[in-house]
Design a protein around this motif. Structure first.
Motif, PDB file in Angstrom:
ATOM      1  N   TRP A 156       0.820  -1.208   0.000  1.00  0.00           N
ATOM      2  CA  TRP A 156       0.000   0.000   0.000  1.00  0.00           C
ATOM      3  C   TRP A 156       0.855   1.258   0.000  1.00  0.00           C
ATOM      4  O   TRP A 156       0.656   2.159  -0.830  1.00  0.00           O
ATOM      5  CB  TRP A 156      -0.934   0.019   1.214  1.00  0.00           C
ATOM      6  CG  TRP A 156      -1.530   1.379   1.405  1.00  0.00           C
ATOM      7  CD1 TRP A 156      -2.588   1.907   0.738  1.00  0.00           C
ATOM      8  CD2 TRP A 156      -1.051   2.409   2.278  1.00  0.00           C
ATOM      9  NE1 TRP A 156      -2.806   3.206   1.143  1.00  0.00           N
ATOM     10  CE2 TRP A 156      -1.873   3.535   2.088  1.00  0.00           C
ATOM     11  CE3 TRP A 156      -0.007   2.484   3.210  1.00  0.00           C
ATOM     12  CZ2 TRP A 156      -1.683   4.723   2.789  1.00  0.00           C
ATOM     13  CZ3 TRP A 156       0.185   3.664   3.903  1.00  0.00           C
ATOM     14  CH2 TRP A 156      -0.652   4.757   3.701  1.00  0.00           C
ATOM     15  N   ASN A 321      -4.130   0.821  -6.490  1.00  0.00           N
ATOM     16  CA  ASN A 321      -4.010   0.654  -5.036  1.00  0.00           C
ATOM     17  C   ASN A 321      -3.436  -0.691  -4.638  1.00  0.00           C
ATOM     18  O   ASN A 321      -2.728  -0.800  -3.636  1.00  0.00           O
ATOM     19  CB  ASN A 321      -5.379   0.805  -4.363  1.00  0.00           C
ATOM     20  CG  ASN A 321      -5.872   2.234  -4.356  1.00  0.00           C
ATOM     21  OD1 ASN A 321      -5.082   3.173  -4.392  1.00  0.00           O
ATOM     22  ND2 ASN A 321      -7.175   2.406  -4.314  1.00  0.00           N
ATOM     23  N   ASN A 374      -7.888   4.117  -0.919  1.00  0.00           N
ATOM     24  CA  ASN A 374      -7.736   5.573  -0.870  1.00  0.00           C
ATOM     25  C   ASN A 374      -8.562   6.164   0.264  1.00  0.00           C
ATOM     26  O   ASN A 374      -8.087   7.005   1.031  1.00  0.00           O
ATOM     27  CB  ASN A 374      -8.172   6.214  -2.196  1.00  0.00           C
ATOM     28  CG  ASN A 374      -7.290   5.802  -3.350  1.00  0.00           C
ATOM     29  OD1 ASN A 374      -6.117   5.521  -3.173  1.00  0.00           O
ATOM     30  ND2 ASN A 374      -7.866   5.750  -4.534  1.00  0.00           N
TER      31      ASN A 374
END
Length: 539
Positions: A156, A321, A374
């Motif tokens: 991440w 992501n 996010n």
């Protein structure tokens, strides 16, 4: 390449001075070598090909153009001077990252190299700040190493720190704030004046983070009240000493309070003290909040289930992501996060309490914000820290420590292989990413003297792509764009010489950019063509 080498050089200089500090010298040689290796690796993995692995995202294009506009004209794309929030899309965009990018774009020019560079630099800086904070607070060597590895080498954080999504700035600012809090705790007993200064820095950074990501406004009030309440109840700060940092926070965020008032209640765009408080044409909360979409209790429980699923599987199905092969967290690591949370409740110190307050403050986000990596970026630092804490207490004995080192290294190598071997043409999921080769085609077309340039291969809202690669003044853009009122995200079909649809026929003084294999409604005769990857330019 020069920029990457320069950042690596600065990282080496930072490691050199860190190694010479008394904080580092008092630690074992094994710890110093391991810590320096992790710091260098985290910096290298962020700077290596950061501008070429992933293509241009629509949000990057919008933020980059606004930054360029502010740099050269002093107004945003909607002609607002000193805005506290960007009008971008008509639904708004966070201001802080585009604002920080202004000097970089002014110096280098508008490009992915320039617009992504602040994210890379600040993320590397946050590594050093957290290391210094943990050393000053005198955390155990192994816990520091595990924290560095789990936080800064997680899939991440690597992916989030390598591109210019403005909301991804929040966890970086929050890491700086957490580091300041560690320094406050370490100086409190023997150096009260220095501790007071770090508390001010902490308050300033937390207030600044409100300009980084508006979704986290649902978290920040609970976090600030929780931290200040904890400091007061534990007699680490008096009400008098907390009142000044609290006032500092209000002094910084009051424009956002006015912005929230006119956009969520009533009002219109107005100016105050040279600042512009913009009234947006539509609220992005319609697409990001689960409230107002069916039964509220079902929606909340379903959202919590999706959160747990994301943490366990690590995949939020957004390619920028998380890679499908890995996810936002390495496989099975969330188990150690749960272990760390349980241990923190039993054996917690001030730092653990800070992380617990951070974690609990994010619960409103988990309940009402649609789940993806996010939207959950405020959660990531405490989650990754608790992974480290769980590992610290679980890995007893040299065999388990060695086994973890090998497994974690294999995870990291596997992630790096898939990430750095990904073809940009595959990273167009949801059509919100466009390969960099399209930018070359757009710039080639722009160099022609054509009065009309047609692009038939852009996603919805794709008018921002040529505006990024071939920027025009915001004054000219607002004169050339269609006079349309939007209820949702703006989707101009043309502006100036740029048209984002297939024409009925091609005039002599026009250029066409298409994706190879795309069917056309007319024949192209006597046209030159030039290929750019999967795109073709007819001119």
């Amino acid at each position: 390449m020069f920029i990457q080498l320069f950042i690596i050089f600065l990282t080496i200089i930072g490691i050199f001075f860190l190694n010479r500090s008394s904080l580092f010298k008092n630690r074992s040689q094994y710890f110093r070598i391991a810590a320096m290796s992790i710091i260098f690796l985290t910096a290298f993995i962020r700077i290596f090909r950061y501008s070429s692995i992933m293509g241009l995202n629509l949000d990057e294009a919008m933020g980059g153009y606004n930054s360029w506009s502010l740099a050269h004209y002093g107004v945003d794309s909607a002609l607002n001077r000193n805005p506290v929030y960007l009008y971008a899309w008509g639904t708004g965009m966070n201001l802080l990252y585009p604002l920080i990018s202004v000097p970089f774009i002014k110096l280098i020019g508008l490009s992915l190299v320039a617009y992504r560079l602040p994210m890379v630099i600040l993320s590397i800086g946050s590594i050093f700040s957290l290391v210094v904070g943990m050393l000053m607070y005198k955390l155990p060597n192994r816990l520091i190493l595990l924290s560095l590895a789990t936080v800064f080498l997680s899939p991440w954080s690597i992916m989030a720190n390598r591109w210019g999504l403005e909301s991804n700035l929040f966890p970086i600012i929050f890491t700086f704030a957490a580091s300041a809090f560690l320094l406050f705790l370490s100086k409190q007993a023997n150096h009260p004046k220095q501790a007071k200064m770090y508390l001010y820095i902490f308050a300033f950074l937390i207030a600044l983070s409100a300009y980084a990501y508006s979704n986290n406004w649902f978290m920040l009030p609970f976090f600030v009240c929780g931290i200040f309440g904890y400091l007061y109840l534990k007699k680490k700060a008096s009400l008098k000493s907390l009142s000044a940092p609290a006032f500092l926070i209000l002094l910084i965020i009051w424009p956002l309070l006015l912005f929230a008032k006119i956009n969520y209640f009533s009002g219109k765009t107005f100016k105050i003290l040279s600042l512009t408080i913009p009234k947006l044409s539509s609220s992005r909360s319609n697409s990001e909040l689960i409230i107002g979409h069916g039964n509220i209790f079902y929606s909340i429980s379903n959202n919590i289930f999706k959160f747990i699923k994301l943490m366990v599987t690590g995949n939020d199905h957004l390619i920028w992501n998380s890679l499908p092969q890995i996810g936002i967290l390495y496989p099975f690591m969330f188990i150690f996060c749960i272990v760390g949370i349980v241990i923190a409740f039993k054996k917690r110190n001030d730092w653990d309490n800070f992380m617990l307050i951070s974690l609990l403050s994010c619960f409103p986000i988990v309940m009402i914000i649609k789940i993806n990596a996010n939207h959950l970026n405020a959660l990531m630092l405490p989650i990754l820290y608790f992974e480290a804490l769980g590992l610290y207490y679980s890995l007893k004995g040299p065999i388990l420590k060695m086994a973890f080192t090998i497994v974690f290294s294999l995870y990291f190598v596997t992630f790096s292989f898939f990430y750095f071997h990904a073809d940009q043409t595959l990273l167009t999921q949801g059509r919100t990413l466009t390969p960099s080769i399209l930018g070359k085609a757009i710039r080639f077309a722009n160099k022609s003297k054509a009065k009309k340039i047609y692009i038939t291969c852009l996603p919805k809202g794709g008018y921002v792509i040529p505006r990024f690669y071939c920027p025009i003044s915001p004054v000219a853009f607002n004169k050339e764009k269609p006079n349309v009122t939007f209820k949702t995200e703006s989707n101009y079909k043309s502006y100036g010489k740029w048209y984002f649809k297939q024409p009925k026929k091609m005039s002599n003084n026009s250029v066409l950019i298409v994706k190879k294999g795309q069917k056309l409604h007319f024949r192209l005769r006597n046209r030159h063509k030039k290929d750019f990857g999967q795109y073709r330019v007819y001119y």
